[in-house]
Design an enzyme around this catalytic site. Sequence first.
Site, PDB file in Angstrom:
ATOM      1  N   GLU A   1      15.389 -53.631 -71.888  1.00 54.07           N
ATOM      2  CA  GLU A   1      16.227 -52.633 -72.628  1.00 54.07           C
ATOM      3  C   GLU A   1      17.298 -53.131 -73.592  1.00 54.07           C
ATOM      4  OE1 GLU A   1      15.517 -50.474 -68.470  1.00 54.07           O
ATOM      5  OE2 GLU A   1      15.401 -52.427 -69.374  1.00 54.07           O
TER       6      GLU A   1
ATOM      7  N   GLU B   1      12.642 -49.593 -62.816  1.00 55.34           N
ATOM      8  CA  GLU B   1      13.795 -49.026 -61.846  1.00 55.34           C
ATOM      9  C   GLU B   1      13.260 -48.172 -60.802  1.00 55.34           C
ATOM     10  OE1 GLU B   1      17.880 -49.606 -64.458  1.00 55.34           O
ATOM     11  OE2 GLU B   1      16.088 -48.368 -65.596  1.00 55.34           O
TER      12      GLU B   1
END
Length: 278
Positions: free
Chosen positions: A160, A140
Amino acid sequence: MNTREEPPYETPVSVNPAAANSSYGKPSYGKPSYETLSVEERTDRVVVTLRRPAARNAVNGRMVAELHRVCEELERAPKLLLLTGHGGVFAGGADIGELRRRGRDEALEGINSRLFERVRRLPLPTVAAVPGWALGGGAELAYACDLRIAGPNAVFGNPEPGLGILAAAGACWRLRELVGESVAKQVLLAGRTLDARAALACGLVMDVVPTERLPAEAHALLDRMARSSALALRLTKLVTDASGAHPVADDLAQAVLFESPDKEERMTRFLEKKGGRA
């Protein structure tokens, strides 16, 4: 689709859970006070290396705070930014030890997402040079940069959901903007990882270069941008990042540039080289 086993995602490390909200003093590139970063200031750029070798450069609270310091300095005195990772890894994720301790209130603080959005909004272009794993929060952070260049061992992924959470620091919407909905869902929902070749094919990275040439090629890219007008780069980035197309924004930015001495000097040099011909 890549199916590499046991990626070095988000290595658990014991840290102070309050670190993300701590202040580490007035930002200064010159002070040797960074614990998780190596920061080098040059005339036209700042080079930041994520450096937590024992944790594969996992993003923890201390690193978040120190990156905020770098952002503060770049907002005060804009320069190009090169972001890379130490030891052949960009960042193996976020710090699982910290994430496990966080609850609803910490999630609503957006500890990582606020930082990555700040990186995205830096005045001048940012480049992520990705030598290896960029997973979870590390991916990210790379997505938040304007441009990415990769080594052949680069791998991007967002596993995740396997940890019972979502990629909440920008991947759920930023990755879709970068590579399209289908590839984004393959990464976010199906657990696909993008190796360097796949990342190049879908436009996530602009080039893949040999590992030993990655720093030089990243600097060559920054050199190319540094030859442009800093004001023109800044306004171009501002307009490009604006929500929705709006001709008035283009016109206003161009109006500022048309009145700049830099524009006059650059166009004069161009015409002189052409012998006065357009």
